[in-house]
Design a protein around this motif. Structure first.
Motif, PDB file in Angstrom:
ATOM      1  N   UNK A 342      -3.850 -52.931 -22.073  1.00 58.99           N
ATOM      2  CA  UNK A 342      -3.094 -52.952 -23.330  1.00 58.99           C
ATOM      3  C   UNK A 342      -1.599 -52.871 -23.072  1.00 58.99           C
ATOM      4  N   UNK A 343      -1.216 -52.122 -22.041  1.00 58.82           N
ATOM      5  CA  UNK A 343       0.201 -51.928 -21.743  1.00 58.82           C
ATOM      6  C   UNK A 343       0.808 -53.076 -20.935  1.00 58.82           C
ATOM      7  N   UNK A 344      -0.044 -53.913 -20.308  1.00 57.98           N
ATOM      8  CA  UNK A 344       0.456 -55.014 -19.474  1.00 57.98           C
ATOM      9  C   UNK A 344      -0.307 -56.296 -19.802  1.00 57.98           C
ATOM     10  N   UNK A 345      -0.245 -56.756 -21.041  1.00 58.58           N
ATOM     11  CA  UNK A 345      -1.068 -57.906 -21.465  1.00 58.58           C
ATOM     12  C   UNK A 345      -0.682 -59.219 -20.798  1.00 58.58           C
ATOM     13  N   UNK A 346       0.535 -59.325 -20.265  1.00 57.75           N
ATOM     14  CA  UNK A 346       0.962 -60.570 -19.620  1.00 57.75           C
ATOM     15  C   UNK A 346       0.467 -60.686 -18.184  1.00 57.75           C
ATOM     16  N   UNK A 347       0.062 -59.540 -17.613  1.00 61.45           N
ATOM     17  CA  UNK A 347      -0.283 -59.552 -16.188  1.00 61.45           C
ATOM     18  C   UNK A 347      -1.689 -59.045 -15.871  1.00 61.45           C
ATOM     19  N   UNK A 348      -2.237 -58.212 -16.741  1.00 59.80           N
ATOM     20  CA  UNK A 348      -3.469 -57.499 -16.376  1.00 59.80           C
ATOM     21  C   UNK A 348      -4.517 -57.649 -17.480  1.00 59.80           C
TER      22      UNK A 348
END
Length: 474
Positions: A342-348
């Motif tokens: 949720x905190x890193x939607x562009x990468x994870x």
């Protein structure tokens, strides 16, 4: 030779993990090599719903203490192999094989001790007296013990092989909870502090003990790698061997895989980019073909290395990369991964669940496949990854060490290996892999192609087992 597999699960019939893969592939490979193979397994609820099988002989009876067990023997011909299924509904007509959701059945020790006894009864009932009974993991670990105490005379020439697929799971149960064994001759010698360690009994009584990779066999002889069984295994050192599992390339082949949006092979790796974009799309990540994508498909447990991975996720996100993790397991690990996604939607991306489609798509679409395991008796995903041109990043333990050659080895390299059981060692290894991806694209392609040319076949594994059987019988 006449060979019987006593095993708790077989892929296509019922499966919870890698044990079932062996339960399917090795009997088929032995049959292909010309041997007479049969399988005995429980008649689980799952199998009963899918296959309404007929009984092959009158109801059988086993006696133990004051308990009487009446069970039926059902039969199916499966790929030309006779499969005999022990039908005792009180123990096997349940939703799960070993547990109800996350809670193991309290009577597992009794259930599988009875099953081990029922195997011998079944073989006599169907007039199948084998040269070799091949037992697998703690579920059938009491069978060599029961064979040693068999008074029927029917199995006087039969030899037992016991394969340890994962020594961390030992089947430790209180004797008082196992009516089938409670008054068995010799059982008190197997009791320590009121408990029976089934894996330990299998090690002690089997004629030969094997495990699923040469390096794991060596680890089992050490105090650190034996999961507390070091002393027992050292006494059986001459009878212990490691035979590497094979890979089922009929299911794991990027050229024919029906789960992929486009098939590819070592001469057409461009199509792998299509799989990468599809994985990014289905995972909710930006469809950027130039960003290295790290994949991971596994049970979410401490064994799989999350204790090393979770502490370095923030540092990894400082690099230009993407990561997809697919799996189920430890609720705390699931929660941590979900929050991080949720905190890193562009990468994870984290996919809490398992499906064959996702597993195959990650193997095809990722550039790297992570296996930072605490221990790994054999491992199959690194073999799948090599076949799909997806570079493994692994810890040098168990079968991972036997199957992945580190990039520092030069022209023969097929992946990236680290040794120390630390987060910093894993981070350094991933950074080494990323640097290789960005700075040496041609060498990266060559490494992919070397991996795709690597083969770990069940025919080779069967050849080694046949040699073991023949030497044991001689």
């Amino acid at each position: 030779m006449k060979i019987v597999f006593a095993i708790s699960e077989v892929e296509e019939l019922v499966k919870t993990g890698g044990l079932a893969d062996v339960g399917k592939a090795l009997p088929l490979a032995l049959k292909e090599a010309g041997h007479d193979v049969a399988i005995v397994m429980p008649y689980y609820q799952t199998i009963a719903k899918a296959h309404n099988l007929a009984t092959v002989c009158p109801t059988q009876t086993l006696f133990a203490e004051s308990q009487v067990y009446h069970f039926d023997i059902r039969h199916m011909s499966w790929h030309g192999i006779d499969v005999y299924l022990v039908d005792y509904p009180e123990y096997f007509d349940r939703e799960g094989l070993y547990s109800n959701a996350y809670d193991a059945y309290q009577d597992n020790g009794e259930r599988f001790s009875f099953f081990s006894g029922s195997v011998l009864q079944t073989l006599q009932a169907v007039a199948c007296i084998p040269d070799v009974i091949h037992c697998h993991d703690w579920h059938t670990a009491m069978l060599p013990y029961l064979l040693a105490y068999d008074r029927s005379g029917a199995f006087s020439q039969t030899r037992s092989v016991f394969t340890i697929h994962n020594a961390a799971f030992q089947g430790v149960h209180r004797l008082e909870d196992i009516p089938f064994l409670r008054h068995h001759p010799g059982i008190l010698a197997q009791v320590h502090g009121g408990y029976v360690n089934m894996l330990q009994s299998g090690i002690e009584f089997a004629h030969k003990v094997t495990t699923v990779s040469p390096n794991y066999a060596e680890e089992l002889l050490t105090n650190l790698g034996s999961h507390g069984l070091h002393d027992r295994l050292v006494t059986r050192k001459e009878d212990l061997s490691g035979i590497l599992n094979g890979c089922d390339y009929s299911q794991w082949n990027p050229a024919t895989d029906h789960f992929l949006p486009e098939n590819y092979d070592a001469t057409n790796l461009h199509a792998k980019q299509t799989c990468k974009q599809e994985l990014q799309k289905k995972s909710g990540l930006p469809q950027n073909p130039g960003v290295p994508l790290l994949g991971m498909v596994c049970r979410l447990t401490e064994q799989k290395g999350f204790g090393y991975l979770l502490p370095i996720l923030d540092e990894l996100m400082c690099h230009n990369l993407q990561m997809v993790i697919v799996g189920t397991g430890d609720p705390e690990v699931c929660m941590d991964l979900g929050e991080f996604a949720q905190n890193h939607p562009e990468q994870f991306a984290f996919i809490n669940g398992f499906s064959s489609e996702h597993a195959h798509l990650v193997e095809a679409g990722a550039d790297f496949f992570l296996m930072p395991s605490q221990f790994e008796p054999c491992g199959l995903n690194q073999m799948y990854s090599l076949a799909y041109g997806t570079i493994p990043v692994v810890r040098g333990v168990g079968g991972l060490k036997d199957t992945v050659i580190d990039q520092r080895q030069g022209e023969s390299a097929t992946g990236f290996v680290f040794d120390d059981p630390t987060s910093s060692a894993l981070l350094a290894c991933i950074r080494r892999a990323l640097l290789f991806y960005y700075e040496h694209p041609l060498k990266f392609r060559e490494m992919q192609q070397r991996g795709m040319a690597t083969r770990f076949t069940w025919a080779q594994a069967a050849k080694e087992y046949i040699a073991l059987y023949e030497a044991m019988l001689a």
